[in-house]
Design a protein around this motif. Structure first.
Motif, mmCIF file in Angstrom:
data_model
loop_
_atom_site.group_PDB
_atom_site.id
_atom_site.type_symbol
_atom_site.label_atom_id
_atom_site.label_comp_id
_atom_site.label_asym_id
_atom_site.label_seq_id
_atom_site.Cartn_x
_atom_site.Cartn_y
_atom_site.Cartn_z
ATOM 1 N N ARG B 15 35.779 25.934 45.572
ATOM 2 C CA ARG B 15 35.736 26.847 44.416
ATOM 3 C C ARG B 15 34.289 26.975 43.973
ATOM 4 N NH1 ARG B 15 40.946 27.441 42.232
ATOM 5 N NH2 ARG B 15 40.202 28.383 40.317
ATOM 6 N N ILE B 16 33.613 27.981 44.466
ATOM 7 C CA ILE B 16 32.206 28.168 44.124
ATOM 8 C C ILE B 16 32.070 29.440 43.299
ATOM 9 C CG2 ILE B 16 29.918 28.665 45.096
ATOM 10 C CD1 ILE B 16 30.814 26.916 47.501
ATOM 11 N N ARG B 17 31.333 29.337 42.211
ATOM 12 C CA ARG B 17 31.156 30.502 41.341
ATOM 13 C C ARG B 17 30.401 31.599 42.063
ATOM 14 N NH1 ARG B 17 29.749 28.573 35.241
ATOM 15 N NH2 ARG B 17 31.626 27.341 34.899
ATOM 16 N N ARG B 18 30.658 32.827 41.652
ATOM 17 C CA ARG B 18 30.075 33.961 42.368
ATOM 18 C C ARG B 18 28.574 34.063 42.132
ATOM 19 N NH1 ARG B 18 33.176 39.454 42.064
ATOM 20 N NH2 ARG B 18 32.167 39.515 40.031
ATOM 21 N N GLN B 19 27.867 34.255 43.236
ATOM 22 C CA GLN B 19 26.414 34.465 43.182
ATOM 23 C C GLN B 19 26.098 35.733 42.392
ATOM 24 O OE1 GLN B 19 25.700 31.534 44.536
ATOM 25 N NE2 GLN B 19 24.484 32.125 46.307
ATOM 26 N N GLU B 20 27.032 36.714 42.463
ATOM 27 C CA GLU B 20 26.769 38.009 41.851
ATOM 28 C C GLU B 20 26.881 37.965 40.322
ATOM 29 O OE1 GLU B 20 28.971 37.067 44.214
ATOM 30 O OE2 GLU B 20 29.269 38.719 45.579
ATOM 31 N N ASP B 21 27.600 36.973 39.812
ATOM 32 C CA ASP B 21 27.977 37.042 38.400
ATOM 33 C C ASP B 21 26.826 36.997 37.393
ATOM 34 O OD1 ASP B 21 30.571 37.628 38.798
ATOM 35 O OD2 ASP B 21 31.292 35.564 38.630
ATOM 36 N N PRO B 22 25.836 36.132 37.601
ATOM 37 C CA PRO B 22 24.783 36.087 36.566
ATOM 38 C C PRO B 22 24.203 37.459 36.246
ATOM 39 C CG PRO B 22 24.545 34.243 38.057
ATOM 40 C CD PRO B 22 25.635 35.123 38.633
ATOM 41 N N ARG B 23 23.920 38.257 37.285
ATOM 42 C CA ARG B 23 23.314 39.560 36.981
ATOM 43 C C ARG B 23 24.339 40.507 36.355
ATOM 44 N NH1 ARG B 23 23.909 40.207 42.833
ATOM 45 N NH2 ARG B 23 25.168 42.051 43.253
ATOM 46 N N LEU B 24 25.601 40.332 36.763
ATOM 47 C CA LEU B 24 26.622 41.241 36.224
ATOM 48 C C LEU B 24 26.917 40.953 34.757
ATOM 49 C CD1 LEU B 24 29.160 41.338 39.209
ATOM 50 C CD2 LEU B 24 27.521 43.103 38.558
ATOM 51 N N ILE B 25 26.922 39.671 34.410
ATOM 52 C CA ILE B 25 27.321 39.349 33.034
ATOM 53 C C ILE B 25 26.145 39.243 32.070
ATOM 54 C CG2 ILE B 25 29.494 38.261 33.708
ATOM 55 C CD1 ILE B 25 28.238 35.590 33.470
ATOM 56 N N THR B 26 24.934 39.383 32.603
ATOM 57 C CA THR B 26 23.784 39.380 31.690
ATOM 58 C C THR B 26 23.192 40.780 31.537
ATOM 59 O OG1 THR B 26 22.307 38.809 33.505
ATOM 60 C CG2 THR B 26 23.132 36.984 32.151
ATOM 61 N N GLY B 27 23.848 41.762 32.108
ATOM 62 C CA GLY B 27 23.387 43.129 31.929
ATOM 63 C C GLY B 27 22.137 43.463 32.713
ATOM 64 N N THR B 28 21.816 42.664 33.715
ATOM 65 C CA THR B 28 20.600 42.933 34.490
ATOM 66 C C THR B 28 20.918 43.611 35.826
ATOM 67 O OG1 THR B 28 20.721 40.630 35.173
ATOM 68 C CG2 THR B 28 19.134 41.175 33.478
ATOM 69 N N ALA B 29 22.193 43.813 36.112
ATOM 70 C CA ALA B 29 22.566 44.515 37.341
ATOM 71 C C ALA B 29 22.263 46.002 37.176
ATOM 72 C CB ALA B 29 24.049 44.317 37.620
ATOM 73 N N VAL B 30 22.011 46.669 38.287
ATOM 74 C CA VAL B 30 21.680 48.092 38.237
ATOM 75 C C VAL B 30 22.873 48.918 38.727
ATOM 76 C CG1 VAL B 30 20.161 49.901 39.119
ATOM 77 C CG2 VAL B 30 19.234 47.641 38.566
ATOM 78 N N TYR B 31 23.431 49.657 37.818
ATOM 79 C CA TYR B 31 24.510 50.580 38.155
ATOM 80 C C TYR B 31 23.917 51.976 38.320
ATOM 81 C CZ TYR B 31 27.910 46.966 36.990
ATOM 82 O OH TYR B 31 28.646 45.819 36.974
ATOM 83 N N LEU B 32 24.766 52.879 38.786
ATOM 84 C CA LEU B 32 24.295 54.236 39.064
ATOM 85 C C LEU B 32 23.590 54.858 37.863
ATOM 86 C CD1 LEU B 32 25.033 57.537 39.055
ATOM 87 C CD2 LEU B 32 24.289 56.510 41.197
ATOM 88 N N ASP B 33 24.217 54.731 36.697
ATOM 89 C CA ASP B 33 23.652 55.411 35.531
ATOM 90 C C ASP B 33 22.378 54.742 35.016
ATOM 91 O OD1 ASP B 33 23.619 57.548 33.805
ATOM 92 O OD2 ASP B 33 24.876 56.599 32.285
ATOM 93 N N LEU B 662 38.516 30.213 44.061
ATOM 94 C CA LEU B 662 38.205 30.812 42.764
ATOM 95 C C LEU B 662 38.227 32.340 42.882
ATOM 96 C CD1 LEU B 662 37.247 30.120 39.848
ATOM 97 C CD2 LEU B 662 34.911 30.332 40.702
ATOM 98 N N LEU B 663 37.625 32.834 43.965
ATOM 99 C CA LEU B 663 37.570 34.281 44.158
ATOM 100 C C LEU B 663 38.933 34.857 44.512
ATOM 101 C CD1 LEU B 663 34.582 33.568 44.089
ATOM 102 C CD2 LEU B 663 34.202 35.336 45.798
ATOM 103 N N VAL B 664 39.708 34.062 45.260
ATOM 104 C CA VAL B 664 41.066 34.508 45.599
ATOM 105 C C VAL B 664 41.892 34.631 44.313
ATOM 106 C CG1 VAL B 664 43.214 33.830 46.739
ATOM 107 C CG2 VAL B 664 41.045 33.700 47.978
ATOM 108 N N ASP B 665 41.750 33.651 43.430
ATOM 109 C CA ASP B 665 42.458 33.735 42.146
ATOM 110 C C ASP B 665 42.054 34.997 41.389
ATOM 111 O OD1 ASP B 665 43.857 31.465 42.576
ATOM 112 O OD2 ASP B 665 42.677 30.179 41.238
ATOM 113 N N GLY B 666 40.753 35.274 41.405
ATOM 114 C CA GLY B 666 40.262 36.469 40.718
ATOM 115 C C GLY B 666 40.902 37.729 41.281
ATOM 116 N N GLN B 667 40.996 37.788 42.595
ATOM 117 C CA GLN B 667 41.626 38.960 43.218
ATOM 118 C C GLN B 667 43.100 39.052 42.832
ATOM 119 O OE1 GLN B 667 40.333 41.509 45.123
ATOM 120 N NE2 GLN B 667 38.359 40.694 44.552
ATOM 121 N N VAL B 668 43.783 37.910 42.805
ATOM 122 C CA VAL B 668 45.208 37.917 42.442
ATOM 123 C C VAL B 668 45.359 38.370 40.989
ATOM 124 C CG1 VAL B 668 47.256 36.483 42.088
ATOM 125 C CG2 VAL B 668 45.876 36.204 44.163
ATOM 126 N N HIS B 669 44.516 37.831 40.109
ATOM 127 C CA HIS B 669 44.623 38.208 38.691
ATOM 128 C C HIS B 669 44.444 39.714 38.505
ATOM 129 C CE1 HIS B 669 43.433 33.907 37.197
ATOM 130 N NE2 HIS B 669 44.597 33.959 37.793
#
Lengths: 162, 776
Positions: B15-33, B662-669
């Motif tokens: 169960r390893i936390r997602r590498q992607e999450d820090p940028r996604l949950i701190t608002g530093t990820a770049v979305y299209l807009d 952990l990620l499988v649970d996320g997908q199921v949820h």
């Protein structure tokens, strides 16, 4: 959407019929109506501001009167389009002489006209996607306001005439 | 000789936390807009308010004269370009030409008619309202069954009757099955139209660079490479002059597994105005213009013996296609047919699909794409049969499951189920809820007049989509692994993860295979100029196909690393261990970084070996994978209000080997949330004139956090023999397993009142009416 209802105006049937076809009176009575211009026999161009749910917008449209049987009935056809969509409505208004108007002053018998309306309203575009659930109540409210204003107009006009 | 290095702990299964999450949950990820460019212009699309109308004239003069407006485009400008593509093919399929902008007719509310381009988003929006389109409204039809009726308005005048295709598939001997049947149950079952509603709407930025004679297209998509090929085709430009970049994607669920008019339109506009241009879909546009999902009316007939053994299943499937075919529209119901037998071993099936045009936005793949419909159908039918035979719904399932010794199992629809132990998740789930005790409690509740239900669904699904022969444009996936000169590892995957977490799971696989720390691994995706061609992420394929490609690329690379390691250690052979090459005879080792440096500096090379440490693998899967599972729902219905309370939600999913629970649970949820949405709340409603009346989040009831039950998620693990990781895929399982479990539970609750079936969504109003009807 089907709409129907009735209202009683404290004027004679002849008078009610005339009022309902007087562009100046209608322009004042129709909620949100910004202008109503005669463009042909029984046909008017209308600008109307409409507020529905979270939207508001200006509608450009036409009001047409058909199947006119003075003073008993006529068909009203309204079409409008604007930035937030379009609306189409069509209905028949039937006027019957009523014994008395429901005025507080019931003792003094005055002429009254019972107006029955029945029709169909269709909206499209954003206004349908966003406002359909409120269309029914909003239509009722607008119609009620219209008749209330018309009632006021009737009163003031008859006062003026008197 | 013993090595001095102990075998490191593997990350597979952790169960390893997602590498992607820090940028996604701190608002530093770049979305299209978030993309801004110097000189960037903004587009606003003028769309039809009519479901069907002729376009008599379009007057763009007033809009063109507004401040900030640089151009207004209509079909007159774009008519020479190609059409929005449909990749699916079926015999006799009628494919209406799907122009980027409507020419002389509109076919659904939201149909793009013109594009206004201005220096500012708001100026563009204001000016768009000044475009005068003179429509002549025509009769419309929004209901697929009404569209098939005699005298229905023709969506496409050239095809009265509105049939886009018919498709027949059968296996075994259906007539014999029904003639031998002791009992036949029939039911009409709908899977209503749904609006995928990704948190991030669609969006496109196009940047024409005249000096380079190329366009860079940023798009929130699940399929960057396929988009590049298809958009280049629409524009008639060389594919290698178009670069597609996928920034962070805020949810796709199939709605971004597509090529829409806007991608080609923005590229075209950028070339015309010689400026970058951005279009971001509004939420209201998203509701009316991005594909919807489901849209089935299914007529099922199930034949069985009185002992509960099922013999055969007939299906007449009416698919609401909408006005056009989007990328995969007509293919979706064929997936339902493939999966119609579910986990059961009857060998006789017959299915007839009628694909129907309606004046609605097209349907296409939405989480599960065809399989939720199939699973909902068979799992409801099994419960209806159990009720008819007064059998326990669990017992009837156990009696009909494909046996553990029957794999690979060939279905009457021609699939080969890879592996399974279908009773295992069901037994585990029932144990967890103490099924016998629950039934006793239910009996007690019924005596007290309470409406308590226990619902089971045992689903099977088709994942790791899929072998190329079954796909319009290839079903393989690619991976490149580069060990950089410093020993850091870069993975380029052709899959295009957008929430599935492959930046993490792929790093786990790399770390295990190469023995490097996870932090040394960077997983890159979604840029066609960086990543070799790929297919994309959908159909629970990212890990099950893309992960397998990665695995094989790693094996090639490991062999090369060992060659360099052996050379440096003067050993005949070395092993890889703990991030080093180790000579097992001497215990001597060289680090990964040393090997990488040697491979790039190339002062010496092993025999017949090129410099560098890069490996690319395109992996073609030999088969799909077939995950399965059991969901159990305990519900209680309020007799007075019709409100449903989910007391327990138990999901036991078997998705093969699990890389990261952990990620499988996320997908199921997430999957269960969307399944519950369909079962209980969501429904896209068009009125009889083709107006979408659930066009806003106030009218379209998405599940909200406080409505979610606690999901008790666990697993059984039956490895897939299809790929070397043994994984099967889990992106859609939650959705597929959910809706029949919920409906079975509620119907079970209402069964004392004589209720046999209810169509989704199970709104309190519908339940209340059923209760009133049942009591009358």
């Amino acid at each position: 959407m089907k709409i129907s209802g009735a209202y009683t105006l404290a004027v004679s049937r002849d008078r009610a019929f005339v009022l309902l076809q007087d562009p100046l009176v209608l322009a004042r009575a129709m909620p949100g109506c910004e202008s109503l211009e005669r463009i042909g026999p029984d046909e008017y161009a209308m600008k109307m501001k409409m507020v529905l749910a979270s939207m508001s917008g200006l509608f450009d449209g036409k009001v047409r009167i058909a199947d006119s049987h003075p003073p008993a009935s006529f068909r009203l056809i309204v079409e409008g389009k604007g930035k937030i969509g379009f609306m189409k409505g069509e209905g028949v208004l039937t006027l019957t002489e009523s014994a008395t108007a429901e005025t507080p002053d019931a003792a003094s018998a005055s002429p009254a006209c019972h107006i029955q309306y029945e029709g169909d309203v269709q909206v499209g575009g954003t206004i349908a996607a966003v406002g359909q659930r409120l269309l029914d109540t909003t239509s009722r409210l607008l119609i009620k306001r219209f008749f209330e204003k018309l009632s006021g107009e009737a009163a003031s006009v008859s006062h003026f005439v008197a | 000789m013993a090595t001095t290095i102990s075998k490191p702990e593997t990350l597979f299964g952790k169960r390893i936390r997602r590498q992607e999450d820090p940028r996604l949950i701190t608002g530093t990820a770049v979305y299209l807009d978030d993309i801004k460019m110097p000189g960037m212009h903004h587009a606003c699309i003028v769309r039809s308010p009519h479901a069907a109308a002729k376009i008599r004239a379009i007057d763009t003069a007033a809009a063109a004269g507004r401040p900030g407006v640089v151009a207004v485009f209509t079909a007159k400008d774009t008519g020479h370009l190609g059409a929005v593509p449909c990749a699916a093919s079926l015999p006799g399929l009628r494919v209406p030409r799907h122009d980027l902008l409507a020419r002389d007719r509109v076919y659904y509310v939201g149909h793009p008619v013109a594009v206004v381009v201005a220096t500012d988003r708001y100026l563009a929006r204001d000016a768009a309202e000044m475009v005068e389109v003179d429509y002549e409204p025509l009769p419309a039809v929004a209901d697929p069954e009404k569209a098939l009726a005699e005298g229905a308005p023709a969506v496409h005048p050239e095809w009265p009757g509105n049939v886009a295709f018919t498709f027949h598939q059968e296996g075994g001997n259906i007539e014999q099955a029904f003639s031998e049947a002791e009992v036949v149950v029939k039911q009409r079952i709908t899977s209503q139209r749904l609006i995928p509603t990704a948190l991030e709407t669609r969006g496109v930025v196009a940047d024409w660079r005249p000096g380079e004679n190329s366009v860079t297209l940023f798009s929130s998509t699940q399929i960057p490479h396929l988009m590049r090929t298809l958009v280049a085709g629409i524009l008639g430009m060389p594919e290698n002059r178009l670069r597609v970049v996928t920034p962070e994607v805020g949810g796709g669920f199939g709605s971004k597994l597509n090529v829409y008019a806007e991608e080609a339109l923005m590229a075209f506009i950028s070339m015309r105005i010689q400026k970058p241009v951005k279009w971001v879909e509004s939420r209201r546009e998203n509701f009316t213009c991005t594909i919807h999902g489901r849209g089935h009316v299914d007529y099922f007939e199930l034949a069985a013996r009185r002992d509960g053994v099922m013999l055969g299943l007939k299906l007449k499937l009416i698919q609401d296609l909408g006005a056009y075919h989007q990328l995969l529209t007509p293919a979706i119901p064929t997936l339902s047919v493939l999966m119609m037998p579910g986990l059961y071993k009857f060998q006789n099936v017959s299915a007839d699909i009628v694909g129907v045009f309606t004046n609605c936005v097209p349907t296409d793949a939405y989480r599960g794409a065809g399989r939720p419909e199939a699973t909902h159908g068979i799992e409801r039918m099994v419960d209806i049969l159990a009720a008819e035979l007064a059998m326990d719904p669990v017992e009837i399932r156990l009696k009909n499951f494909v046996g553990n010794d029957e794999f690979p199992y060939t279905t009457p629809t021609g699939l080969s189920y890879d592996s399974g132990n279908y009773a295992a998740p069901l037994r585990k789930a029932l144990e967890q809820v103490d099924y016998p005790a629950l039934r006793r409690e239910q009996a007690q509740a019924r005596e007290e007049g309470r409406l308590m239900g226990i619902g089971v669904s045992t689903y099977g699904e088709i994942c790791a989509i899929g072998p190329s022969p079954s796909m319009p444009a290839g079903g393989w996936e690619s991976a490149t692994v580069k060990i950089e000169p410093t020993g850091k590892v870069t993975v380029l995957t052709g899959a295009s993860p957008h929430g599935q977490g492959e930046e993490t799971t792929f790093a786990q696989v790399v770390a295990d295979e190469l023995g490097v720390p996870m932090d040394d691994v960077l997983v890159v995706h979604g840029d066609t100029s960086v990543v070799q061609y790929g297919i994309g992420t959908f159909g629970s394929r990212g890990t099950a196909v893309g992960g397998a490609a990665l695995f094989y690329a790693l094996q090639d690379l490991k062999a090369k690393v060992k060659k360099f390691g052996a050379m440096l250690l003067d050993a005949p052979a070395v092993i890889l261990s703990g991030g080093s090459c180790v000579d097992e005879r001497t215990g001597k080792s060289v680090s990964f970084a040393e090997v990488a440096a040697a491979a790039y500096h190339a002062k010496r090379l092993p025999p017949a070996t090129e410099p560098g440490l890069v490996s690319t693998h395109f992996w073609e899967p030999p088969n799909f994978t077939f995950p399965f599972g059991a969901h159990v729902v305990v519900s209680e219905v309020d007799r007075e209000t019709g409100d449903i309370r989910i007391r327990r939600y138990v999901a036991v999913d078997d998705c093969g080997k699990i890389i990261n629970p952990l990620l499988v649970d996320g997908q199921v949820h997430g999957g269960v949330a969307q399944g519950l949405g369909q079962a209980l709340w969501e429904q896209a409603v068009y009125d009889e004139n083709g107006q979408l009346i659930t066009g806003e989040l106030t009218d379209y009831a998405l599940p909200k956090a406080h409505l979610m039950p606690w999901i008790e998620s666990s697993h059984t693990e039956t490895p897939s023999p299809v790929n070397p990781l043994g994984v099967k895929g889990v992106g859609e399982a939650g959705t597929i397993g959910c809706s029949p479990a919920v409906v079975n539970s509620v119907v079970d609750a209402l069964s004392p009142l004589g209720v046999r079936h209810l169509d989704m969504p199970l709104t309190p109003e519908k339940i209340w009416k059923a209760i009133q009807g049942g009591q009358a």
